[in-house]
Design a protein around this motif. Structure first.
Motif, PDB file in Angstrom:
ATOM      1  N   GLY A  16      72.829 -38.687 164.243  1.00 19.91           N
ATOM      2  CA  GLY A  16      73.864 -39.894 163.895  1.00 19.91           C
ATOM      3  C   GLY A  16      75.231 -39.570 163.785  1.00 19.91           C
ATOM      4  O   GLY A  16      75.810 -38.408 163.686  1.00 19.91           O
ATOM      5  N   GLY A  17      75.882 -40.572 163.399  1.00 19.81           N
ATOM      6  CA  GLY A  17      77.189 -40.792 163.080  1.00 19.81           C
ATOM      7  C   GLY A  17      77.594 -40.752 161.523  1.00 19.81           C
ATOM      8  O   GLY A  17      76.600 -40.479 161.008  1.00 19.81           O
ATOM      9  N   ASN A  18      78.720 -40.658 161.202  1.00 19.35           N
ATOM     10  CA  ASN A  18      79.254 -40.540 159.804  1.00 19.35           C
ATOM     11  C   ASN A  18      78.634 -41.580 158.920  1.00 19.35           C
ATOM     12  O   ASN A  18      78.420 -41.615 157.873  1.00 19.35           O
ATOM     13  CB  ASN A  18      80.582 -40.519 159.671  1.00 19.35           C
ATOM     14  N   MET A  19      78.335 -42.827 159.644  1.00 16.79           N
ATOM     15  CA  MET A  19      77.877 -44.053 158.763  1.00 16.79           C
ATOM     16  C   MET A  19      76.450 -43.831 158.389  1.00 16.79           C
ATOM     17  O   MET A  19      75.926 -44.521 157.340  1.00 16.79           O
ATOM     18  CB  MET A  19      78.291 -45.323 159.418  1.00 16.79           C
ATOM     19  N   ALA A  20      75.766 -43.053 159.141  1.00 14.61           N
ATOM     20  CA  ALA A  20      74.344 -42.718 158.639  1.00 14.61           C
ATOM     21  C   ALA A  20      74.145 -41.452 157.929  1.00 14.61           C
ATOM     22  O   ALA A  20      73.136 -41.441 157.050  1.00 14.61           O
ATOM     23  CB  ALA A  20      73.574 -42.491 159.854  1.00 14.61           C
ATOM     24  N   TYR A  21      75.421 -40.770 157.748  1.00 15.87           N
ATOM     25  CA  TYR A  21      74.973 -39.253 157.042  1.00 15.87           C
ATOM     26  C   TYR A  21      74.460 -39.567 155.564  1.00 15.87           C
ATOM     27  O   TYR A  21      73.353 -38.943 155.299  1.00 15.87           O
ATOM     28  CB  TYR A  21      76.193 -38.671 157.161  1.00 15.87           C
ATOM     29  N   ASN A  22      75.307 -40.022 154.528  1.00 14.40           N
ATOM     30  CA  ASN A  22      74.918 -40.115 153.359  1.00 14.40           C
ATOM     31  C   ASN A  22      73.419 -40.610 152.875  1.00 14.40           C
ATOM     32  O   ASN A  22      72.929 -40.067 152.156  1.00 14.40           O
ATOM     33  CB  ASN A  22      75.737 -40.693 152.554  1.00 14.40           C
TER      34      ASN A  22
END
Length: 255
Positions: free
Chosen positions: A46-52
């Motif tokens: 996925g993208g950065n909004m999913a990473y953390n």
């Protein structure tokens, strides 16, 4: 929180449905983790909004720094826009179509991907994972030119990327589809636009019918199980889509 798709004899398949911008600007997207004993592969992270949150959630089931593979069905932002951060937090190797292996580094700082990308050849390949393997199946032009699906022969789950998508919320994505007809309104427009042609879908369906598939899990929306699987294969193999619908009227200079 993860949804457990399979867990038997040290082989685990997990699905994460709730990590995108729920109710916001971004489309709902799923991420997946396959574990076999001491090795783990993340599929379409996925993208950065999913990473953390994905990193934290994975850590409850498997040490993220021990991930050995990142499997990308294609190179869209909702698939691997977070690649730079995964290249930093793990030592995993990225597997992606050879068409995209020189484009994927654009998601990362210079040098971050050096020696860590394997280009999957057009016919696909078998990727070792623990005592087993993940099979990269050709799914070109559904919707990307270089596109792969990932089949797990232990769980018999097909991680189908953008094929089989049903658009909806994260909560709806967590509810398996057992009958196709009620979900077609969430599927049809997407597939008619994003799939390239009926010919491609028919060829893919011929291949899929040679596999024992217990579940089809797309990158957006809910898994398909039971009767929904043969119903989906029957529907998608006959679907006109993409270039089947184009004419000169679609290629005119705007007024």
């Amino acid at each position: 929180m993860a949804i457990e798709l399979y867990n038997k004899n040290g082989h685990v398949c997990l699905m994460f449905t709730h990590l995108s911008d729920e109710g916001g600007e971004a489309v709902q997207a799923n991420q997946f983790l396959v574990i076999d004993e001491q090795q783990g592969a993340i599929i379409d992270p996925g993208g950065n909004m999913a990473y953390n949150e994905l990193l934290l959630t994975i850590g409850r089931y498997f040490p993220p720094n021990k991930l050995t593979e990142i499997l990308a069905s294609h190179a869209d932002p909702d698939i691997i826009a977070s690649l730079d951060r995964w290249m930093t937090s793990t030592q995993a190797t990225l597997y992606i179509s050879k068409l995209w292996e020189r484009f994927a580094p654009h998601f990362c700082k210079p040098g971050k991907t050096a020696g860590r990308i394997v280009g999957i050849p057009d016919p696909g390949m078998r990727i070792p994972l623990g005592r087993s393997e993940i099979v990269a199946l050709p799914a070109h032009f559904m919707h990307s030119e270089g596109n792969f699906q990932f089949w797990d022969p232990v769980s018999r789950i097909l991680f189908s990327g953008d094929l089989g998508v049903s658009l909806g919320t994260s909560a709806e994505a967590g509810q398996p589809i057992t009958s196709l007809a009620p979900h077609l309104p969430r599927m049809e427009a997407f597939h008619r636009r994003y799939m390239v042609s009926q010919k491609v879908l028919r060829l893919w369906t011929n291949m899929a019918r040679t596999l024992p598939i217990a579940m089809i899990v797309p990158q957006h929306g809910a898994p398909m199980v039971g009767d929904a699987i043969p119903e989906f294969l029957g529907w998608i193999g006959d679907l006109s889509c993409g270039i089947d619908h184009l004419s000169q009227a679609n290629y005119t200079v705007p007024r």
